[in-house]
Design an enzyme around this catalytic site. Structure first.
Site, short mmCIF file in Angstrom:
data_model
loop_
_atom_site.label_atom_id
_atom_site.label_comp_id
_atom_site.label_asym_id
_atom_site.label_seq_id
_atom_site.Cartn_x
_atom_site.Cartn_y
_atom_site.Cartn_z
N LYS A 6 0.84 -1.20 0.00
CA LYS A 6 0.00 0.00 0.00
C LYS A 6 0.88 1.25 0.00
CE LYS A 6 -3.78 -1.92 2.83
NZ LYS A 6 -4.93 -1.66 1.94
N ARG B 258 -10.73 -11.22 1.50
CA ARG B 258 -11.68 -12.19 0.91
C ARG B 258 -11.14 -13.61 0.96
NH1 ARG B 258 -11.54 -8.67 -4.39
NH2 ARG B 258 -11.15 -7.21 -2.69
#
Length: 490
Positions: free
Chosen positions: A267, A341
């Protein structure tokens, strides 16, 4: 915070602060009509000045048994919501703390204006949650927590409603307190220890899967994401089985990435510190399970929390990898920052296989796309079951933890199909990011009624978050009040 429910004449109540709610445009403050003429004149003048405008707080010094009187504006009657009393009560509590008072009293609004049971609950929630501060690591702490008295008509139901709200509020604070912890103070192991301690205190069964157990049983998503960190992954399972043995449980699943760097798909540095909040879904499940036990709900509820730290290292999983999930399906990794996920898919499949639940509800700070779509005040939900979805929406309206449904049809399912595996862990470009993440989760379960709640925008206060006194800066505990209302309705 100590809370008392008292059936006394407000006019004779000895207190540091006596508060009454005022409707905008009204020339009366409910519960204060019997004051002496001098004080009444002061109130009339103050009513004229403040006008009952929403959130307006006016303090009047007096010589009556109450040292001060507060007039709290609740706005126009046609604009009342389920959040009106909760919001304004929070303002009152913060004013009491600002004045460094030991106690304060709030007169329950009349039943002609608000439902008395709901009002009592909202006063408790507004006051308790508004006085929460995360000051664990501050040298100087805020120690002034005034005692609250709610002045009500005589009613055992009101006392019971207030007690339930105390438990729900405490569970929300418990959730916030863990979610606010920095990553060096909350690893997957630490989170598992919190769960064990809470379960022991509340007489729940708690199982924690170690890295070796997860690997042995085929939790490929959790292992892949967690292997880049020296802090080993865990999966926490909490069981509250107080319903009939024949009754299928409700399974709650919460994503708990105790810190998310994005892994190899690193990130940007800006605001990466906020990724301590990537564990908020798991913390929400912890808080719900705590309250479910303390409320002694006669139902079967299971909480499952997959927990990892997503770090870049020589051991990290990579873009291009293909991993095998718990349910046997394979996933092509295109972005290691789409890790939530993967761990949720394993937990969802495990929950469905081992508990054969009547419903599954998951919570996750899953996608930045959710913030782009809905902002920072509304969570996204995706569901495969209309009946379950409607029940969650009804509880959302009551608790004002706002949600909005997004669609999930075959077109979105096709967007995560892979050329080299059963599916890929991101969709096509930036399109429908929140929905394609949900599509990935949909592949993890069969036909069990399911609701997915993406709390990426609402799990903590951000730049565009609406200011609410009961949501001070930091984690919000979103989802705890929402789901506890749903479970109590069951």
């Amino acid at each position: 915070m100590k809370i008392k429910i008292e059936s006394v004449r407000s006019i004779g109540k000895k207190t540091s602060l006596l508060c009454a709610f005022v409707i905008e445009g009204s020339d009366k403050a409910s519960g204060l009509s019997e004051l002496d003429s001098k004080t009444s004149d002061l109130i009339k003048q103050s009513l004229s000045d403040m006008g009952g405008k929403f959130g307006k707080i006016t303090v009047i010094p007096t010589k009556s048994p109450a040292q001060r009187i507060v007039l709290a504006g609740i706005g126009k009657k046609e604009k009342f919501t389920e959040d009106t009393i909760r919001f304004v009560s929070g303002k009152i509590a913060q004013k009491a703390r600002e004045l460094k008072l030991k106690d304060f009293s709030i007169i329950l609004p009349p039943s002609s204006v608000f439902d008395t049971l709901s009002s009592a609950s909202q006063i408790v929630e507004g006051c308790k949650l508004s006085l929460y501060k995360f000051d664990k690591f501050k040298s100087e702490k805020e120690n002034t927590i005034p005692e609250l008295s709610i002045i009500v008509p005589k009613s055992e139901k009101i006392s019971k409603s207030a007690k339930i709200s105390e438990i729900v509020s405490d569970a929300t604070i418990f959730t916030k307190s863990i979610a606010n912890l920095p990553p060096n103070e909350c690893t997957p192991t630490t989170l598992a220890n919190f769960a064990k301690e809470m379960a022991k205190k509340n007489k729940m069964k708690c199982s924690v899967f170690s890295k070796n157990e997860l690997k042995k049983q085929g939790f490929g998503g959790i292992i892949a994401v967690g292997k880049g960190s020296k802090n080993e992954p865990k999966m926490i399972v909490l069981e509250h089985l107080k319903g009939k043995a024949s009754e299928k449980p409700i399974v709650l699943v919460g994503k708990a990435v105790t810190f998310d760097t994005g892994g190899i798909s690193l990130k940007p540095g800006a605001k990466m510190d906020e990724m301590k909040f990537d564990k908020c879904g798991g913390c929400t499940v912890l808080g719900i399970m705590k309250a479910v036990s303390e409320l002694k709900l006669p139902i079967n509820v299971v909480g499952i929390i997959p927990s990892v730290e997503n770090m870049p290292s020589g051991e990290s999983y990579r873009p291009g990898d293909i991993i095998k999930l718990y349910n046997g399906k394979t996933a092509e990794i295109l972005n290691t920052d789409a890790e939530g996920r993967l761990i949720l898919a394993d937990a969802l499949s495990y929950g469905e296989k081992h508990y054969k639940p009547r419903a599954i509800i998951d919570f996750a700070t899953l996608t930045g796309a959710c913030i782009i779509a809905l902002g920072t005040n509304v969570a996204a939900i995706v569901s495969n079951n209309e009946k379950l979805k409607q029940k969650i929406i009804e509880s959302s309206k009551k608790t004002t933890e706002e949600i909005w449904e997004l669609p999930l049809n075959e077109d979105y399912m096709n967007m995560i199909k892979s050329d080299v595996a059963d599916m890929k862990n991101v969709g096509i470009g930036r399109s429908a990011g929140t929905i394609t993440a949900a599509a990935f989760l949909r592949n993890a379960i069969n036909d069990t009624p399911w609701v997915h709640v993406d709390i990426a925008g609402v799990a903590w206060t951000q730049e565009a978050t609406k200011e609410k006194p009961y949501n001070p800066k930091g984690a919000t505990g979103f989802g705890v009040r929402l789901i506890l209302d749903y479970l109590q309705n069951i």
